[in-house]
Design a protein around this motif. Sequence first.
Motif, PDB file in Angstrom:
ATOM      1  N   ARG A   1       0.825  -1.205   0.000  1.00 33.42           N
ATOM      2  CA  ARG A   1       0.000   0.000   0.000  1.00 33.42           C
ATOM      3  C   ARG A   1       0.861   1.257   0.000  1.00 33.42           C
ATOM      4  O   ARG A   1       0.597   2.214  -0.737  1.00 33.42           O
ATOM      5  N   GLU A   2       1.889   1.273   0.840  1.00 33.30           N
ATOM      6  CA  GLU A   2       2.780   2.428   0.899  1.00 33.30           C
ATOM      7  C   GLU A   2       3.534   2.603  -0.421  1.00 33.30           C
ATOM      8  O   GLU A   2       3.703   3.728  -0.912  1.00 33.30           O
ATOM      9  N   ALA A   3       3.985   1.486  -0.981  1.00 38.66           N
ATOM     10  CA  ALA A   3       4.714   1.548  -2.245  1.00 38.66           C
ATOM     11  C   ALA A   3       3.816   2.074  -3.362  1.00 38.66           C
ATOM     12  O   ALA A   3       4.252   2.864  -4.212  1.00 38.66           O
ATOM     13  N   LEU A   4       2.556   1.650  -3.362  1.00 40.06           N
ATOM     14  CA  LEU A   4       1.625   2.095  -4.393  1.00 40.06           C
ATOM     15  C   LEU A   4       1.370   3.602  -4.278  1.00 40.06           C
ATOM     16  O   LEU A   4       1.355   4.319  -5.286  1.00 40.06           O
ATOM     17  N   GLU A   5       1.177   4.080  -3.063  1.00 43.38           N
ATOM     18  CA  GLU A   5       0.959   5.513  -2.883  1.00 43.38           C
ATOM     19  C   GLU A   5       2.184   6.306  -3.330  1.00 43.38           C
ATOM     20  O   GLU A   5       2.074   7.353  -3.967  1.00 43.38           O
ATOM     21  N   ARG A   6       3.377   5.804  -2.992  1.00 42.39           N
ATOM     22  CA  ARG A   6       4.597   6.498  -3.400  1.00 42.39           C
ATOM     23  C   ARG A   6       4.728   6.509  -4.916  1.00 42.39           C
ATOM     24  O   ARG A   6       5.167   7.510  -5.514  1.00 42.39           O
ATOM     25  N   LEU A   7       4.358   5.397  -5.541  1.00 43.68           N
ATOM     26  CA  LEU A   7       4.416   5.313  -6.997  1.00 43.68           C
ATOM     27  C   LEU A   7       3.473   6.328  -7.637  1.00 43.68           C
ATOM     28  O   LEU A   7       3.840   7.033  -8.588  1.00 43.68           O
ATOM     29  N   VAL A   8       2.260   6.416  -7.123  1.00 41.51           N
ATOM     30  CA  VAL A   8       1.284   7.373  -7.654  1.00 41.51           C
ATOM     31  C   VAL A   8       1.799   8.804  -7.488  1.00 41.51           C
ATOM     32  O   VAL A   8       1.742   9.624  -8.423  1.00 41.51           O
ATOM     33  N   ARG A   9       2.314   9.105  -6.313  1.00 39.86           N
ATOM     34  CA  ARG A   9       2.801  10.466  -6.060  1.00 39.86           C
ATOM     35  C   ARG A   9       3.951  10.837  -7.006  1.00 39.86           C
ATOM     36  O   ARG A   9       3.998  11.943  -7.538  1.00 39.86           O
ATOM     37  N   SER A  10       4.863   9.898  -7.203  1.00 42.60           N
ATOM     38  CA  SER A  10       5.989  10.181  -8.096  1.00 42.60           C
ATOM     39  C   SER A  10       5.505  10.396  -9.522  1.00 42.60           C
ATOM     40  O   SER A  10       6.021  11.253 -10.248  1.00 42.60           O
ATOM     41  N   TYR A  11       4.480   9.631  -9.931  1.00 41.34           N
ATOM     42  CA  TYR A  11       3.946   9.764 -11.285  1.00 41.34           C
ATOM     43  C   TYR A  11       3.247  11.112 -11.451  1.00 41.34           C
ATOM     44  O   TYR A  11       3.390  11.771 -12.491  1.00 41.34           O
ATOM     45  N   VAL A  12       2.505  11.523 -10.447  1.00 39.79           N
ATOM     46  CA  VAL A  12       1.846  12.835 -10.496  1.00 39.79           C
ATOM     47  C   VAL A  12       2.897  13.934 -10.627  1.00 39.79           C
ATOM     48  O   VAL A  12       2.749  14.865 -11.438  1.00 39.79           O
ATOM     49  N   ASP A  13       3.959  13.841  -9.846  1.00 40.21           N
ATOM     50  CA  ASP A  13       5.032  14.837  -9.899  1.00 40.21           C
ATOM     51  C   ASP A  13       5.656  14.914 -11.287  1.00 40.21           C
ATOM     52  O   ASP A  13       5.841  16.000 -11.850  1.00 40.21           O
ATOM     53  N   VAL A  14       6.003  13.761 -11.840  1.00 37.37           N
ATOM     54  CA  VAL A  14       6.631  13.729 -13.161  1.00 37.37           C
ATOM     55  C   VAL A  14       5.670  14.263 -14.222  1.00 37.37           C
ATOM     56  O   VAL A  14       6.067  15.019 -15.117  1.00 37.37           O
ATOM     57  N   ALA A  15       4.404  13.875 -14.130  1.00 34.43           N
ATOM     58  CA  ALA A  15       3.424  14.324 -15.113  1.00 34.43           C
ATOM     59  C   ALA A  15       3.275  15.841 -15.095  1.00 34.43           C
ATOM     60  O   ALA A  15       3.272  16.498 -16.150  1.00 34.43           O
ATOM     61  N   LEU A  16       3.154  16.427 -13.916  1.00 34.17           N
ATOM     62  CA  LEU A  16       2.981  17.875 -13.827  1.00 34.17           C
ATOM     63  C   LEU A  16       4.237  18.619 -14.275  1.00 34.17           C
ATOM     64  O   LEU A  16       4.141  19.716 -14.839  1.00 34.17           O
ATOM     65  N   ASP A  17       5.404  18.037 -14.031  1.00 35.47           N
ATOM     66  CA  ASP A  17       6.653  18.666 -14.461  1.00 35.47           C
ATOM     67  C   ASP A  17       6.863  18.564 -15.968  1.00 35.47           C
ATOM     68  O   ASP A  17       7.691  19.286 -16.534  1.00 35.47           O
ATOM     69  N   ASN A  18       6.151  17.646 -16.611  1.00 37.97           N
ATOM     70  CA  ASN A  18       6.325  17.397 -18.046  1.00 37.97           C
ATOM     71  C   ASN A  18       4.969  17.410 -18.760  1.00 37.97           C
ATOM     72  O   ASN A  18       4.684  16.553 -19.603  1.00 37.97           O
ATOM     73  N   ALA A  19       4.165  18.401 -18.430  1.00 35.04           N
ATOM     74  CA  ALA A  19       2.800  18.444 -18.960  1.00 35.04           C
ATOM     75  C   ALA A  19       2.770  18.498 -20.482  1.00 35.04           C
ATOM     76  O   ALA A  19       1.948  17.829 -21.125  1.00 35.04           O
ATOM     77  N   ASP A  20       3.665  19.273 -21.096  1.00 38.71           N
ATOM     78  CA  ASP A  20       3.687  19.362 -22.558  1.00 38.71           C
ATOM     79  C   ASP A  20       4.033  18.015 -23.184  1.00 38.71           C
ATOM     80  O   ASP A  20       3.497  17.651 -24.233  1.00 38.71           O
ATOM     81  N   THR A  21       4.932  17.273 -22.556  1.00 34.84           N
ATOM     82  CA  THR A  21       5.307  15.949 -23.061  1.00 34.84           C
ATOM     83  C   THR A  21       4.126  14.999 -23.023  1.00 34.84           C
ATOM     84  O   THR A  21       3.856  14.265 -23.979  1.00 34.84           O
ATOM     85  N   TYR A  22       3.419  14.998 -21.904  1.00 36.17           N
ATOM     86  CA  TYR A  22       2.260  14.113 -21.778  1.00 36.17           C
ATOM     87  C   TYR A  22       1.176  14.474 -22.781  1.00 36.17           C
ATOM     88  O   TYR A  22       0.552  13.602 -23.395  1.00 36.17           O
ATOM     89  N   ALA A  23       0.928  15.768 -22.945  1.00 34.51           N
ATOM     90  CA  ALA A  23      -0.079  16.206 -23.903  1.00 34.51           C
ATOM     91  C   ALA A  23       0.313  15.793 -25.316  1.00 34.51           C
ATOM     92  O   ALA A  23      -0.525  15.326 -26.099  1.00 34.51           O
ATOM     93  N   ALA A  24       1.601  15.932 -25.646  1.00 33.67           N
ATOM     94  CA  ALA A  24       2.072  15.547 -26.972  1.00 33.67           C
ATOM     95  C   ALA A  24       1.904  14.050 -27.194  1.00 33.67           C
ATOM     96  O   ALA A  24       1.520  13.612 -28.287  1.00 33.67           O
ATOM     97  N   TYR A  25       2.179  13.254 -26.165  1.00 34.95           N
ATOM     98  CA  TYR A  25       2.046  11.804 -26.309  1.00 34.95           C
ATOM     99  C   TYR A  25       0.587  11.411 -26.558  1.00 34.95           C
ATOM    100  O   TYR A  25       0.286  10.623 -27.456  1.00 34.95           O
ATOM    101  N   VAL A  26      -0.303  11.990 -25.775  1.00 38.43           N
ATOM    102  CA  VAL A  26      -1.725  11.643 -25.912  1.00 38.43           C
ATOM    103  C   VAL A  26      -2.275  12.105 -27.259  1.00 38.43           C
ATOM    104  O   VAL A  26      -3.003  11.370 -27.935  1.00 38.43           O
ATOM    105  N   LEU A  27      -1.926  13.327 -27.653  1.00 37.98           N
ATOM    106  CA  LEU A  27      -2.548  13.941 -28.828  1.00 37.98           C
ATOM    107  C   LEU A  27      -1.813  13.646 -30.134  1.00 37.98           C
ATOM    108  O   LEU A  27      -2.444  13.609 -31.194  1.00 37.98           O
TER     109      LEU A  27
END
Length: 212
Positions: free
Chosen positions: A103-129
């Motif tokens: 459970r702790e590992a999963l929460e940490r994984l989610v938090r790290s993913y949120v951080d990376v996503a927000l720091d690279n918003a243009d990259t994520y948008a480009a990948y999706v679109l």
Amino acid sequence: MAKRVNQAESVAPGSNRPGPSGARRGPARRREILDAALRLFRERGFHGTSIDDIGATAGVTGPALYRHFSGKGEVLAEAIREGSRRIAAATRSAVTDEALDPREALERLVRSYVDVALDNADTYAAYVLEARHLADEFRRPLRRSELRHREEWRRLVLAVHPDMDPEQARTLVTMAVFAVTSLCMEPNRLDREVLVELATSRVTAMLLTRAS
């Protein structure tokens, strides 16, 4: 004899010409090109963005851009590939502590993913679109990297819910990833820390709650 300047090495007016430090400028210039391309892809779309547009935004001529990339398809692929590397690094960092329970590992994984996503918003948008515009040679490795990342999520979800159907776990992970990715598609006025906490808590809760 005066050194001839190759036209492909010229730079836009007002920018610094390559000099003795030109070699040291390589990685920085490449990063500027990637950042410029991602902004333009997000604003105008892949087909609405030309090599000259990218070069002008990055402060180089279009021909000079070919010193770094074969074309805008490779620019898009490399930008997304770099985002994938950051995701992979964040995932490894989040799950390497063996003292954490699932459970702790999963929460940490989610938090790290949120951080990376927000720091690279243009990259994520480009990948999706825009990833659909990539040639197979670029798109397939990126897809494999994405699936490896999701498999790590699924492994932790199944560790939390040992009796869960694997397909249900896979579906939950898909929902969770898209929930985080959606944060990158539109501007958000929430304070960064508030947004990270909100997204982490909601996505983690979805993954930890066992459907009846």
